[in-house]
Design a protein around this motif. Sequence first.
Motif, PDB file in Angstrom:
ATOM      1  N   PHE A  59       0.869  -1.279  -0.033  1.00 51.85           N
ATOM      2  CA  PHE A  59       0.266   0.070   0.190  1.00 51.85           C
ATOM      3  C   PHE A  59       0.800   1.301  -0.055  1.00 51.85           C
ATOM      4  O   PHE A  59       1.527   1.807   1.020  1.00 51.85           O
ATOM      5  N   ASN A 108      -6.544  -3.750  -0.289  1.00 46.00           N
ATOM      6  CA  ASN A 108      -5.186  -3.971  -0.018  1.00 46.00           C
ATOM      7  C   ASN A 108      -5.068  -5.345   0.526  1.00 46.00           C
ATOM      8  O   ASN A 108      -4.140  -6.314   0.319  1.00 46.00           O
ATOM      9  N   THR A 127      -2.070  -4.614  -4.933  1.00 47.76           N
ATOM     10  CA  THR A 127      -1.145  -3.441  -4.686  1.00 47.76           C
ATOM     11  C   THR A 127      -1.802  -2.228  -4.933  1.00 47.76           C
ATOM     12  O   THR A 127      -2.743  -1.974  -5.710  1.00 47.76           O
ATOM     13  N   VAL A 128      -1.593  -1.310  -4.073  1.00 48.35           N
ATOM     14  CA  VAL A 128      -2.550   0.091  -3.998  1.00 48.35           C
ATOM     15  C   VAL A 128      -1.737   1.181  -4.054  1.00 48.35           C
ATOM     16  O   VAL A 128      -0.735   1.309  -3.274  1.00 48.35           O
TER      17      VAL A 128
END
Length: 300
Positions: free
Chosen positions: A32, A178, A183-184
Amino acid sequence: MGVQIEVDQLTMRYGDVTAVDGISFTVAPGEFFGLLGPNGAGKTTTLETIEGLRSPTNGRVSVAGRDPARREPDLQRRIGVQLQSSAFFERLTAVEQLQTFGAIYGVPAARLDELLEQVGLTEKATAQVEDLSGGQKQRLSIACALVHDPDVVFLDEPTAALDPQARRNLWDVLRGINDSGRTVVLTTHYMEEAEELCDRVAIVDHGRLLELDTPGALIRKLDAATRIGLAAEAIALEDARGLPGAESVRLDGSGLVIQTREPATVLAELGRREALEGLSVSKGTLEDVFLDLTGREYRA
Ligand SMILES: Nc1ncnc2c1ncn2[C@@H]1O[C@H](COP(=O)(O)OP(=O)(O)O)[C@@H](O)[C@H]1O
Ligand SMILES: [Mg+2]
């Protein structure tokens, strides 16, 4: 840890304006990652380059080892994008918006119901988009970005212009995205939000990367003073100023505030004097880090 996104010496110019000035970082799968900076810092430009919406003036960007600017369909399918200003189709309900996006990817109806549930809009499924609150619209646009089950999700200031309650509700949604292994990459100008959500944060301003680390490490590196708050009547101002370890003491609307880098010493002495009325203790925040890096108040 592998590399999901690589940004290498990215520079972006619009005419005379250098929006992004030699930024490099990598993002690991499942991370994140936050791009934090004030308005005009270059966050959206950086994000749109990673999304493949812009080609860099200089430098290189890769997502899953590929060049996003080539817009290859199989890479496009793996990324989900929520733009800074999201537009919806007019006169459609929430679920119809999702169905429209879903149809592009051949997404089954059950998945759409699941998505509405995930962003907390099940009860608003048949509401016209025009009738949704700001927070609900944001959640719907996030659901649209997730419709094709992407591995990497880009969110550009998703909580801007939301009230604190709606912002917090959205944080839970973002955490959930997340937690499901995606994937953020999030941009925000709210430090508190970056501190709360992100594994690592890149602080940018004027198109440059000022710092990149975990929020905790950024705060520790800064070695910000601890603030000890007391009721005004807990101890006389003069006595507080004489405490060993106290760097500064001031009286504000809510009482006495003692700044110290030796909180244990100050607290022990206050305890000995039985002067702990109204005690509160707080460490530095990312807000302090930004102030320290740029030497000025945050331009929100
Ligand atoms: N399409 C554009 N044409 C010219 N200048 C732009 C354009 N987009 C952004 N800029 C400028 O680039 C800088 C960075 O903008 P942006 O990436 O939108 O920052 P942020 O998202 O951090 O607010 C700003 O000075 C902005 O005015
Ligand atoms: Mg922006």
